[in-house]
Design an enzyme around this catalytic site. Structure first.
Site, mmCIF file in Angstrom:
data_model
loop_
_atom_site.group_PDB
_atom_site.id
_atom_site.type_symbol
_atom_site.label_atom_id
_atom_site.label_comp_id
_atom_site.label_asym_id
_atom_site.label_seq_id
_atom_site.Cartn_x
_atom_site.Cartn_y
_atom_site.Cartn_z
ATOM 1 N N ARG A 290 -1.270 -12.783 -16.659
ATOM 2 C CA ARG A 290 -0.393 -11.748 -17.206
ATOM 3 C C ARG A 290 0.276 -10.905 -16.123
ATOM 4 O O ARG A 290 1.230 -10.170 -16.414
ATOM 5 C CB ARG A 290 -1.179 -10.859 -18.177
ATOM 6 C CG ARG A 290 -1.419 -11.508 -19.528
ATOM 7 C CD ARG A 290 -2.220 -10.620 -20.447
ATOM 8 N NE ARG A 290 -3.637 -10.623 -20.098
ATOM 9 C CZ ARG A 290 -4.564 -9.901 -20.734
ATOM 10 N NH1 ARG A 290 -4.203 -9.098 -21.732
ATOM 11 N NH2 ARG A 290 -5.829 -9.971 -20.377
ATOM 12 N N GLN B 97 -16.423 -19.478 -9.156
ATOM 13 C CA GLN B 97 -16.579 -19.807 -10.569
ATOM 14 C C GLN B 97 -15.542 -20.869 -10.936
ATOM 15 O O GLN B 97 -14.346 -20.595 -10.996
ATOM 16 C CB GLN B 97 -16.389 -18.565 -11.442
ATOM 17 C CG GLN B 97 -16.685 -18.841 -12.917
ATOM 18 C CD GLN B 97 -16.429 -17.635 -13.799
ATOM 19 O OE1 GLN B 97 -15.753 -16.693 -13.397
ATOM 20 N NE2 GLN B 97 -16.961 -17.655 -15.011
ATOM 21 N N THR C 212 -18.171 -13.632 -19.555
ATOM 22 C CA THR C 212 -18.721 -12.715 -18.555
ATOM 23 C C THR C 212 -20.165 -13.033 -18.191
ATOM 24 O O THR C 212 -20.571 -12.892 -17.032
ATOM 25 C CB THR C 212 -18.622 -11.276 -19.058
ATOM 26 O OG1 THR C 212 -19.169 -11.197 -20.389
ATOM 27 C CG2 THR C 212 -17.163 -10.802 -19.086
ATOM 28 N N ASN D 153 13.984 19.090 24.735
ATOM 29 C CA ASN D 153 14.906 19.117 23.615
ATOM 30 C C ASN D 153 15.762 17.843 23.626
ATOM 31 O O ASN D 153 16.369 17.498 24.635
ATOM 32 C CB ASN D 153 15.826 20.334 23.705
ATOM 33 C CG ASN D 153 16.707 20.465 22.466
ATOM 34 O OD1 ASN D 153 16.307 21.055 21.471
ATOM 35 N ND2 ASN D 153 17.914 19.923 22.528
ATOM 36 N N ALA E 264 21.353 15.977 19.178
ATOM 37 C CA ALA E 264 21.739 15.184 18.011
ATOM 38 C C ALA E 264 22.410 13.883 18.422
ATOM 39 O O ALA E 264 23.171 13.831 19.386
ATOM 40 C CB ALA E 264 22.685 15.989 17.133
ATOM 41 N N ASN F 191 15.696 0.728 22.930
ATOM 42 C CA ASN F 191 14.440 0.117 23.343
ATOM 43 C C ASN F 191 14.404 -1.407 23.189
ATOM 44 O O ASN F 191 13.466 -2.052 23.654
ATOM 45 C CB ASN F 191 13.273 0.722 22.538
ATOM 46 C CG ASN F 191 13.459 0.546 21.044
ATOM 47 O OD1 ASN F 191 14.575 0.560 20.539
ATOM 48 N ND2 ASN F 191 12.361 0.410 20.322
#
Length: 454
Positions: free
Chosen positions: A17, A77, A83, A362, A365, A371
């Site tokens: 399901r 199993q 069960t 710092n 922006a 890299n």
């Protein structure tokens, strides 16, 4: 002397399901396979040995179940005969001899150790069987627990229940504890005289009583016992897990502005006085120390955020991001595998990857660490108290010394000494047909690196 205990986890279902290419119990809840959640609860209940009854994806399920230092033994199993049959698949483990046998399900990841401990405590009091049940306002479809004088006398499936029995709101979860000394005898007496020809654990109650034994019921919250059969139920379980974990974290001293919009991983660690704004997602492996602020719409995974640091809004911390005390990664920034020093600031529109940023530096922006050369990753090292101007490209491997200043719009391809001023602005130069040569060189470097590692 403490009682010994074997847990038997049933995880052999075909999961049809779920409409999935992998076993149901491998589907994650909060980033961890659901069976691993079950194993955490089992380990916390004092179990040391576990038998996993597996079927589909047996090796992967066994690996996912290896949690909390438990000794895990898989049992395959081959047939699905109920069960009772599934539990007896682990006969070899049961025969080792334990005081207690716990039976749980790999698709019930919300279970905690409390009801498991309560069931074991009931065995220690001399009961042969302890069934974990729950009270619900919507009992339709569940087997009812029939209790008389404090004893559990039967588990009645709804199709077999009388009108009065169907009004009972105490229901069977399927989880139970069995006296280990009697387990094999009781299990071997389960028959299959039913419409499906299967062997049901629920028959153990009446079997134990017929032999002069005693069965009891212990209760757990309904929400802990939710099982998963399809993707819709998986989403419900995720929601319930998140609600529970958010509550625990807030009670511990964390502020969440809109908790329903914050999503946590199974191992998320959040310190006191952390503030988390709306729409934040924590992937696995995140620790946030006290006093940090995680602003809205941020995504963190595999990251460490020290005390007083600030993240976001709209920031992404990828694995290996390590933010020191008082540092800041601001809006529309991405950090990956990088050390950000104490008080350093990466305020906006920046990518920092495979890098070290010194204290109080710092980063302007639009700065990026270049890299990746198309084949290999390289590191960028920036010292303390440096200033990197806006729209700078740092072409790794490269280093910028303590106190250095890099002018806006620079392309830095050579090391910058401490306290130097670097202006990496130049006219564009085009060299035809050089790209293939560079790729070949980079591939050769990568092959050489692999050879050195050997």
């Amino acid at each position: 002397m403490s009682r010994t205990c074997l847990a038997i986890i049933l995880a052999a279902g075909d999961s049809t399901r779920m409409k999935s290419s992998m076993s149901k119990v491998l589907h994650p809840v909060a980033g961890l396979p659901m069976i691993a959640h079950v194993m955490k609860a089992v380990a916390a209940s004092g179990v040391t040995d576990t038998a996993i009854v597996v079927g589909r994806d047996a090796d992967a399920v066994t690996k996912a179940a290896s949690q909390g230092g438990l000794n895990v033994t898989p049992f395959l199993q081959k047939e699905r005969l109920g069960t009772g049959h599934a539990v007896l698949t682990a006969r070899e483990a049961i025969e080792r001899g334990y005081d207690d046998i716990l039976v749980a399900y790999g698709d019930a990841p919300l279970i905690t150790e409390a009801p498991l401990k309560a069931a074991r405590a009931a065995l220690a009091e001399g009961n042969d069987l302890a069934v974990i049940g729950f009270h619900t306002a919507s009992p339709t479809g569940y087997g009812r627990l029939l209790v008389e004088g404090g004893e559990l006398v039967a588990i009645r499936e709804e199709k077999d229940a009388s009108e009065d029995e169907r009004r009972i709101t105490r229901c069977n979860s399927g989880l139970m504890a069995i006296d280990g000394r009697k387990a094999l005898d009781l299990l071997s007496r389960i028959g299959n005289s039913n419409a499906k020809g299967e062997y049901y654990l629920t028959d153990l109650v009446e079997i134990a009583r017929s032999l002069g034994g005693r069965a009891v019921a212990v209760d757990a919250p309904e929400s802990e016992l939710a099982g998963c059969n399809n993707r819709a139920e998986l989403a419900i379980i995720e929601r319930l897990w998140q609600e529970r974990r958010r509550h625990d974290i807030m009670v511990s001293g964390v502020t969440m502005i809109a908790p329903e919009t914050v999503f946590l991983a199974h191992d998320t660690v959040i310190g006191q006085d952390v503030v988390i704004e709306p729409n934040v997602v924590f992937g696995p492996g995140v620790t946030v120390e006290s006093g940090a602020i995680i602003h809205a719409f941020s995504h963190l995974e595999g990251a460490y955020v020290a005390s007083g640091a600030t993240v976001g809004p709209f920031a992404r911390l990828r694995p290996g991001a390590n933010l020191a005390e008082g540092s800041k990664v601001g809006n529309f920034c991405e950090v990956k595998k990088a050390e950000i020093g104490k008080g350093a600031k990466i305020n906006h529109l920046t990518y920092i990857g495979d890098a070290f940023i010194g204290a109080e530096t710092n980063i302007g922006a639009g700065t990026i660490t270049c890299n990746y050369d198309g084949v290999n990753k390289h590191e960028t090292h920036i010292g303390a108290h440096a200033f990197i101007g806006s729209n700078t490209a740092l072409v790794a491997p490269v280093s910028v010394g303590d106190g250095a200043i890099v002018g806006s719009g620079s392309v830095i391809t050579q090391d910058v000494p401490a306290d130097a001023l670097a202006l990496g602005r130049a006219r564009q130069e085009v060299k035809p047909e050089r790209a293939p040569v560079m790729r070949e060189r980079n591939l050769a470097l990568k092959a050489a690196k692999k050879g050195n590692k050997r």
